[in-house]
Enzyme design. Structure first.
Site, PDB file in Angstrom:
ATOM      1  N   ASP A  87      44.127  24.816 -16.739  1.00 38.86           N
ATOM      2  CA  ASP A  87      43.920  26.231 -16.401  1.00 38.86           C
ATOM      3  C   ASP A  87      42.897  26.365 -15.276  1.00 38.86           C
ATOM      4  OD1 ASP A  87      41.906  25.257 -18.143  1.00 38.86           O
ATOM      5  OD2 ASP A  87      41.340  27.285 -18.742  1.00 38.86           O
ATOM      6  N   GLU A 149      40.329  25.717 -21.068  1.00 37.71           N
ATOM      7  CA  GLU A 149      38.989  25.134 -20.937  1.00 37.71           C
ATOM      8  C   GLU A 149      38.018  26.164 -20.371  1.00 37.71           C
ATOM      9  OE1 GLU A 149      35.580  23.092 -18.996  1.00 37.71           O
ATOM     10  OE2 GLU A 149      37.093  24.322 -18.025  1.00 37.71           O
TER      11      GLU A 149
END
Ligand SMILES: [Zn+2]
Length: 388
Positions: A87, A149
């Site tokens: 991400d 994350e």
């Protein structure tokens, strides 16, 4: 085999063109599934076994675990993990000079959202692995890509709940300019809500003032911080003590009204050896004392589960290997990573990857292409040492 910069740039361009923004605001949150599928297709073509695990029952979010080779029973528990998050943070395209989703190369820098943090790590790992695809691996090479994350770390947390291949060593490829990192602080973010009773200010008995109680809460927190800084110190960090930052406060509406509600948010940055849950319990005891004193309701919520501090002892064979291969001493950083989660799975872990954190989370994020072949060399050295 010479590093193929053209292939690296093509793969990075596709990863950058596949949006995977993580955001606590659901309107901006996209999920990482597109990036996971793209990585899985490439790795499947390279001969890796693919395991995609949905995270939190959300079909748009997943972890990828791709494995080349199997652990050789003659050599026991082994394997080398290259791990990264799939991400990115959100973006403000008005502040970018070019489209954040179109890789733009200029002056040997590849610009794009996530180029350095950390989509660039994956094609660098592919380049490193390429010469070993037909090798007889004694221990497996495992590539892990995670979800979320940048927000909750729910992807890394989910890894702990699923059976994953046992591995002995893990590299978290966050951008460190290939400087090996073996320590970072932990972080927790907490909200404290004081609920009193509003009323006319002319008579204090008509209400219960949340601001009065919050004043004591803040005094207690500052005292608590001082105590922590006397108890804990680690010379391996630039800021060598734990910190507690009072970040924002909201409460009340009028000078002539008893304040009925007040809310405070703070963060807590821990050193290795401090557990977030223990600290939360200590804080709760302080809050209960203030609540008793004022006969007022006080509650504490964690704004996210938090990330523990990370410390990989220096005597690990992994630290010895990365220090030798990079010719740099392992150091500490101020940002949190998924390293503690991998460590909980039983691995020795180091944080190390191409690119720089200075260009992360910024408009015109880029990765310095000169760093990539250097990274590929180091990763190949690790494969030779731990998998062949
Ligand atoms: Zn990152």
């Amino acid at each position: 085999m010479a590093f193929n910069e053209k292939l690296f740039s093509e793969q990075l361009a596709q990863l950058v063109a596949t949006p995977s923004v993580s955001c606590t605001n659901p309107k901006l949150d996209m999920g990482n599934r597109g990036v996971i599928d793209l990585l899985a297709n490439w790795l499947s073509d390279m001969g890796f076994a693919i395991d995609i695990q949905e995270v939190d029952g959300n079909p748009d979010k997943a972890n990828l675990i791709a494995t080349l080779g199997t652990a050789n029973p003659l050599h026991g528990k082994g394997g080398l993990v290259f791990s990264g998050h799939a991400d990115t943070v959100p973006y403000d395209d008005k502040r970018w000079s070019h489209d954040p989703f179109t890789l733009h190369i200029e002056n040997n820098r590849a610009y794009g959202l996530g180029a350095t943090d950390m989509k660039g790590f994956f094609p660098a790992v592919f380049a490193a692995v390429q010469p070993f695809l037909q090798s007889d691996l004694k221990e497996p090479i495992i590539i892990v890509a995670t979800a979320d994350e940048e927000t909750s770390m729910s992807g890394a947390r989910a890894l702990l709940n699923h059976p994953v291949p046992k591995a002995r060593y893990g590299i978290v490829g966050e951008p460190t300019g290939m400087q090996p990192i073996r320590m970072h602080k932990g972080i927790g973010m907490e909200a404290i809500k004081v609920r009193g009773q509003a009323g006319h200010s002319s008579n204090p008995a008509l209400g219960n003032n949340a601001l009065d109680a919050m004043h004591d809460v803040i005094t207690e927190l500052k005292q608590f911080r001082l105590g922590l800084q006397q108890r804990y110190r680690n010379a391996g960090f630039v800021i060598d003590v734990p910190t507690l930052n009072l970040g924002c406060i909201h409460g009340g509406d009028n000078p002539n009204r008893i304040c009925g509600h007040c809310e405070l948010e703070f963060d807590l940055r821990t050193l290795p050896g401090m557990g977030l849950d223990d600290l939360r319990q200590e804080i709760d005891i302080l809050l209960a004392n203030v609540a008793d004193k004022y006969h007022i309701h006080i509650e504490r919520d964690s704004l996210f589960a938090g990330t523990e501090a990370f410390n990989q002892p220096i005597d690990s064979p992994l630290i010895e290997a990365v220090e030798r291969l990079t010719k740099m001493n392992a150091d500490s950083v101020a940002f949190a990573t998924e390293a503690p989660f991998l460590q909980k799975m039983g691995m020795d872990v180091v944080v190390m990857g191409p690119g720089s954190i200075d260009q992360a989370h910024q408009p015109d994020e880029y990765i310095d292409l000169a760093q990539v072949p250097v990274a590929v060399n180091v990763l190949q050295g690790l494969i030779k040492q731990f998998c062949l």
